[in-house]
Design an enzyme around this catalytic site. Structure first.
Site, short mmCIF file in Angstrom:
data_model
loop_
_atom_site.label_atom_id
_atom_site.label_comp_id
_atom_site.label_asym_id
_atom_site.label_seq_id
_atom_site.Cartn_x
_atom_site.Cartn_y
_atom_site.Cartn_z
N HIS A 1 0.86 -1.20 0.00
CA HIS A 1 0.00 0.00 0.00
C HIS A 1 0.90 1.25 0.00
CE1 HIS A 1 -3.45 2.48 0.58
NE2 HIS A 1 -3.74 2.23 1.83
N HIS B 1 -2.16 -2.27 -9.64
CA HIS B 1 -3.17 -1.63 -8.79
C HIS B 1 -4.43 -2.49 -8.80
CE1 HIS B 1 -5.80 1.47 -7.11
NE2 HIS B 1 -4.70 2.06 -6.71
N ASP C 1 2.78 5.51 -6.52
CA ASP C 1 4.03 5.42 -5.75
C ASP C 1 5.28 5.31 -6.60
OD1 ASP C 1 2.01 3.52 -3.60
OD2 ASP C 1 2.92 5.45 -3.08
C1 SDX Z 1 -1.41 2.16 -3.33
O1 SDX Z 1 -6.14 0.76 -3.32
C2 SDX Z 1 -5.65 1.93 -3.55
O2 SDX Z 1 -6.33 2.79 -4.07
C3 SDX Z 1 -4.21 2.10 -3.11
C4 SDX Z 1 -3.55 3.43 -3.50
C5 SDX Z 1 -4.19 4.62 -2.78
O3 SDX Z 1 -4.08 5.74 -3.28
O4 SDX Z 1 -4.70 4.41 -1.64
O5 SDX Z 1 -3.64 3.64 -4.90
C6 SDX Z 1 -2.08 3.45 -3.09
O6 SDX Z 1 -1.37 1.35 -2.44
C7 SDX Z 1 -0.86 1.86 -4.69
C8 SDX Z 1 -0.25 0.42 -4.78
C9 SDX Z 1 1.16 0.48 -4.18
N1 SDX Z 1 1.71 -0.91 -4.09
C10 SDX Z 1 2.69 -1.32 -4.91
O7 SDX Z 1 3.16 -0.63 -5.83
C11 SDX Z 1 3.22 -2.71 -4.58
C12 SDX Z 1 3.38 -3.54 -5.87
N2 SDX Z 1 2.04 -3.84 -6.39
C13 SDX Z 1 1.45 -5.10 -6.06
O8 SDX Z 1 1.75 -5.60 -4.80
C14 SDX Z 1 -0.03 -5.18 -6.48
O9 SDX Z 1 -0.09 -4.70 -7.77
C15 SDX Z 1 -1.08 -4.48 -5.66
C16 SDX Z 1 -1.00 -4.85 -4.22
C17 SDX Z 1 -0.95 -2.99 -5.78
C18 SDX Z 1 -2.43 -4.89 -6.20
O10 SDX Z 1 -2.56 -6.23 -5.92
P1 SDX Z 1 -3.88 -7.04 -6.35
O11 SDX Z 1 -4.95 -6.14 -6.84
O12 SDX Z 1 -4.22 -7.98 -5.25
O13 SDX Z 1 -3.43 -7.80 -7.61
P2 SDX Z 1 -2.75 -9.22 -7.60
O14 SDX Z 1 -1.70 -9.28 -6.55
O15 SDX Z 1 -3.80 -10.25 -7.58
O16 SDX Z 1 -2.01 -9.18 -9.01
C19 SDX Z 1 -2.64 -9.67 -10.17
C20 SDX Z 1 -1.51 -10.39 -10.91
C21 SDX Z 1 -0.81 -11.44 -10.05
O17 SDX Z 1 -0.31 -12.45 -10.93
P3 SDX Z 1 -1.21 -13.83 -11.06
O18 SDX Z 1 -1.33 -14.39 -9.65
O19 SDX Z 1 -2.53 -13.41 -11.65
O20 SDX Z 1 -0.38 -14.70 -11.98
O21 SDX Z 1 -0.49 -9.44 -11.27
C22 SDX Z 1 0.73 -9.79 -10.61
C23 SDX Z 1 0.40 -10.72 -9.47
O22 SDX Z 1 1.47 -11.59 -9.21
N3 SDX Z 1 1.29 -8.52 -10.11
C24 SDX Z 1 2.57 -8.18 -10.19
C25 SDX Z 1 2.64 -6.91 -9.60
N4 SDX Z 1 1.43 -6.53 -9.18
C26 SDX Z 1 0.60 -7.55 -9.50
N5 SDX Z 1 3.65 -8.80 -10.68
C27 SDX Z 1 4.83 -8.15 -10.60
N6 SDX Z 1 4.99 -6.92 -10.06
C28 SDX Z 1 3.91 -6.28 -9.54
N7 SDX Z 1 4.05 -5.08 -9.01
#
Ligand code: SDX
Length: 430
Positions: free
Chosen positions: A267, A308, A365
């Protein structure tokens, strides 16, 4: 509400139920599933609430497919270009852009509450110098409940708004105090002749021994970042604030819970993690290796600042911040190799089938840390910056929840543990 209904039928039992469709003014239609358990004997299962609306809100609208973000109907691009953080705070709290007199009155209210009880500085001095500032923030903000608890009546709208304005006003003061404790510097009190971000930068970096002139470029860049981080509908930390608030807990305790939720690297903690990731990658030549690692399910490495839950398109905030990076670095006469590295990382990722197929784009971010770094803000304070801004969203959403009849938040579960069994005496266990 709409008068449309959706028929759900259970083939096994032959039973069926009509569920009302709930439509807002924008966004996807939702099914009101309240009647499902009594009508069809089923609950719903949605870990992470990826497909579940927890509330109705009039504050922020996101269209993840189109990369749209609006605060109270105003596009983030227009607010970023023409508004200020204090004006956006008024908008999020009250629902309308203020007249000049209302904006000045609100600005004065916020200024009036920038000081903190002197004993809070004693509290802060109790932390080890290298305590993470987010840990300090969660503890100190939670302790505000001890200073304002006995007189607080959550049912009094005036007291609710006062608590909201107090938190918006005090977060920068507490954040700067945590940083100065870490640096071993004397505390600097808020100067109310300065504007919101100028006041914060003065508390962060001024020294009693010499004149300090706030950089207009830095103040303006920080104001923009605070606008972009102010609210984002039902993200994890805002949902935390709402859940804690649904129990009738003290608002300072609600915001302290939000700070803790925001700290996670999935997050708000991602902005700090992006800089650590860029430092680890180090050179553009190593980008392909890290892209492969991000795609490898057996490797815990994730591309921080990418992906996201809602945006399956460019995060509009990332677009604005990326452009601001160039302006700020240019105006400050800085050239940060991390910017080039970030741009190359984005370029390669967005050309890669894995990121394209999974619709992973830079989020808020990914670039924000480049600007914080250019302003001299240490990496450990990046998520604190996020918390200062998001306090406006947290308290706005908390106020909205207080103003509408709300049941205590209490999700159900799918139980997968042992079925009933008898207690066994100690001597009979092997
Ligand atoms: C913020 O919710 C909000 O609005 C949050 C926010 C706000 O203003 O409040 O926008 C702020 O928190 C932004 C996000 C910051 N976090 C990161 O940058 C951390 C890296 N991102 C990931 O951890 C992830 O993308 C999330 C947590 C942001 C979202 O996760 P989800 O929605 O649960 O998606 P997921 O993990 O199910 O991903 C879907 C697929 C997966 O692969 P499969 O299992 O389908 O094979 O995409 C892959 C994930 O492995 N994936 C990534 C990835 N993010 C998702 N693979 C590599 N690198 C990534 N960053």
């Amino acid at each position: 509400m709409s008068n449309k209904k959706v028929l759900i039928s259970d083939k096994a039992s032959g039973q069926q139920i009509e569920l009302p469709v709930v439509r807002g003014t924008e966004g996807e239609p939702t099914l009101d599933i309240k009647g499902l358990p009594s009508g069809l004997g089923y609950f719903t299962y949605d870990p992470g609430f990826a497909a579940t609306a927890a509330c109705t809100s009039q504050i922020t609208f996101i269209d993840g497919g189109k990369g749209i973000l609006r605060y109270r109907g105003y596009p983030i691009e227009q607010l970023a270009e023409r508004s200020t953080f204090v004006e956006v705070a008024y908008l999020l709290l009250n629902g309308e852009l203020p007249t000049e007199s209302k904006l000045n009155a609100f600005r004065d209210n916020v200024k009036y509450h920038t000081m903190v009880h002197e004993q809070l500085y004693t509290f802060i001095s109790g932390f080890h110098y290298d305590a993470h500032p987010m840990a300090m923030m969660a503890g100190v903000v939670g302790s505000l409940a001890a200073f304002y608890h006995e007189r607080f009546n959550v049912n009094d709208p005036e007291q609710r708004m006062l608590a909201a304005e107090r938190m918006i006003a005090k977060m920068p003061t507490i954040a700067a105090a945590c940083y100065r404790h870490h640096m071993g510097w004397p505390m600097v009190y808020p100067q109310n002749n300065l504007r919101f971000t100028e006041r914060f930068l003065h508390m962060m970096f001024s020294m009693p021994s010499e004149e300090y002139e706030v950089s207009e470029v830095a103040a303006r860049a920080l104001d923009l970042l605070f606008i972009l981080h102010a609210d984002h509908e039902q993200n994890a930390s805002t949902s935390t604030v709402r859940l804690v608030g649904s129990t009738g807990a003290n608002p300072y305790a609600c915001v302290a819970a939000g700070i803790s939720a925001l700290w996670g690297p999935a997050h708000g903690g991602a902005n700090e993690a992006v800089l650590a990731m860029l430092a680890e990658i180090g050179d553009v030549s190593k980008v392909p290796e890290y892209i492969e690692r991000a795609k490898d399910k057996n490797d815990p490495f994730r591309l921080m600042g990418f992906g996201h839950r809602v945006y399956k398109h460019y995060d509009p905030r990332a677009t604005i911040i990326r452009a601001a990076c160039y302006e700020v670095l240019d105006e400050l006469g800085q050239d940060d190799p991390m910017m080039d590295l970030a741009m190359e990382l984005e370029r390669i990722a967005l050309e890669d089938e894995y990121f394209i197929e999974k619709k992973l784009y830079p989020n808020v971010d990914f670039y924000s840390g480049i600007i914080y770094k250019a302003l001299g803000i240490p990496v450990s304070m990046f998520t604190v910056m996020f918390a200062i801004a998001r306090t406006v969203g947290w308290v706005s959403q908390w106020l909205e929840q207080c103003e509408t009849p709300t049941k205590i938040g209490r999700p159900r579960q799918v139980y997968a543990g042992p079925t009933e069994r008898r207690y066994r005496a100690l001597h009979r266990r092997q």
